[in-house]
Design a protein around this motif. Structure first.
Motif, PDB file in Angstrom:
ATOM      1  N   ASN A   1      -5.969  -3.571   8.977  1.00 31.44           N
ATOM      2  CA  ASN A   1      -5.310  -3.935   7.721  1.00 31.44           C
ATOM      3  C   ASN A   1      -6.298  -4.327   6.619  1.00 31.44           C
ATOM      4  O   ASN A   1      -6.132  -3.890   5.469  1.00 31.44           O
ATOM      5  N   PRO A   2      -7.338  -5.104   6.904  1.00 29.10           N
ATOM      6  CA  PRO A   2      -8.307  -5.409   5.839  1.00 29.10           C
ATOM      7  C   PRO A   2      -8.997  -4.156   5.295  1.00 29.10           C
ATOM      8  O   PRO A   2      -9.299  -4.093   4.095  1.00 29.10           O
TER       9      PRO A   2
ATOM     10  N   GLN B   1      -6.591  -2.550   2.923  1.00 30.06           N
ATOM     11  CA  GLN B   1      -6.537  -3.329   1.696  1.00 30.06           C
ATOM     12  C   GLN B   1      -7.736  -3.025   0.799  1.00 30.06           C
ATOM     13  O   GLN B   1      -7.610  -2.901  -0.424  1.00 30.06           O
ATOM     14  N   HIS B   2      -8.887  -2.887   1.409  1.00 29.82           N
ATOM     15  CA  HIS B   2     -10.111  -2.604   0.656  1.00 29.82           C
ATOM     16  C   HIS B   2     -10.043  -1.235  -0.016  1.00 29.82           C
ATOM     17  O   HIS B   2     -10.612  -1.026  -1.086  1.00 29.82           O
ATOM     18  N   LYS B   3      -9.334  -0.304   0.589  1.00 32.76           N
ATOM     19  CA  LYS B   3      -9.216   1.041   0.046  1.00 32.76           C
ATOM     20  C   LYS B   3      -8.169   1.133  -1.060  1.00 32.76           C
ATOM     21  O   LYS B   3      -7.976   2.202  -1.654  1.00 32.76           O
ATOM     22  N   ALA B   4      -7.494   0.033  -1.348  1.00 33.36           N
ATOM     23  CA  ALA B   4      -6.475  -0.003  -2.395  1.00 33.36           C
ATOM     24  C   ALA B   4      -5.437   1.101  -2.200  1.00 33.36           C
ATOM     25  O   ALA B   4      -5.025   1.768  -3.150  1.00 33.36           O
TER      26      ALA B   4
ATOM     27  N   PRO C   1      -1.371  -9.370   4.015  1.00 36.97           N
ATOM     28  CA  PRO C   1      -0.960  -8.553   2.871  1.00 36.97           C
ATOM     29  C   PRO C   1      -0.383  -7.207   3.299  1.00 36.97           C
ATOM     30  O   PRO C   1      -0.922  -6.553   4.196  1.00 36.97           O
ATOM     31  N   ALA C   2       0.735  -6.835   2.668  1.00 35.31           N
ATOM     32  CA  ALA C   2       1.405  -5.543   2.910  1.00 35.31           C
ATOM     33  C   ALA C   2       1.899  -5.393   4.345  1.00 35.31           C
ATOM     34  O   ALA C   2       1.978  -4.293   4.871  1.00 35.31           O
TER      35      ALA C   2
END
Length: 229
Positions: free
Chosen positions: A105-106, A109-112, A134-135
């Motif tokens: 998941n992180p 998130q980093h890849k937007a 998140p998400a």
């Protein structure tokens, strides 16, 4: 990882060797038994794990399920839905959940990358409900699991331990989900039968796993008839 595993292994070997015929749920298990237990191949047969679904769900059923899920979780209709489920008293599934939330998941998130991850199952530890990711929505037990199997876009299987075929992966493919799995998690499932719907990544290569998820949200093909056969 149990101290008594070698005793059980020897007992299983003995039992198989006494049998007139042996049935295995995956071909990798059959080959292992022939090689390690010294069984005769003529006395061994693979009987694949079966599902009751004869073909992919209809487009109408899929659209209805997707709309319900997007509405239920307050999402716009364009956000891809990712899905993972299991019984989490089983340690390999719990490890997979931790890999998903703390490693995969992180990276996503980093890849937007726009997505929403739904996690269903029984015996999910309380800490995952109290912690915010998140998400991600940790659902817990879902009375209507078919809603998620029909309405999500990509099934995730980050399992790296345990044995045997992962029946939840077979079921997800039967519902025509694109699937991303580790090598260990895909044992017993032949990607050649899946028509490109199953992407397999090396165990613990979470960057490749995340990239495969993004690719999976873009695939529109269907699981071929030979998978159901």
């Amino acid at each position: 990882g149990k101290w008594w595993w070698s005793i059980l292994w020897a007992y299983e070997k003995y039992t198989h060797r006494q049998a007139d015929y042996n049935f295995f749920i995956s071909d990798s298990d059959r080959q292992y038994a022939i090689r390690k237990f010294g069984l005769q191949s003529a006395r061994c047969l693979t009987v694949s794990f079966g599902i009751e679904i004869p073909s992919p769900p209809s487009p109408v059923a899929v659209d209805t399920a997707q709309n319900l899920l997007h509405k239920q979780y307050g999402l716009s209709g364009e956000i891809p839905l990712l899905f993972f489920n299991g019984a989490f008293k089983y340690r390999p599934n719990l490890d997979a959940l931790e890999n998903l939330l703390y490693r995969v998941n992180p990276i996503l998130q980093h890849k937007a990358f726009p997505y929403f991850l739904l996690i269903c199952g029984i015996d999910i530890p309380d800490k995952f409900f109290s912690e915010t990711f998140p998400a991600v929505q940790v659902v817990g037990f879902a009375e209507d699991l078919e809603l998620y199997l029909q309405g999500c876009n990509v099934f995730l299987n980050p399992v790296i331990t345990g044995g045997g075929i992962k029946t939840k992966l077979v079921e997800a493919l039967g519902y025509n989900l694109n699937a991303v799995s580790t090598e260990s998690g895909s044992a017993g499932v032949d990607p050649l039968l899946c028509g490109g719907k199953l992407q397999v990544c090396k165990d613990e290569d979470w960057m490749a796993f995340a990239d495969a998820i993004i690719q999976g949200t873009e695939k529109k093909r269907e699981v071929p008839a030979r998978f159901y056969d």
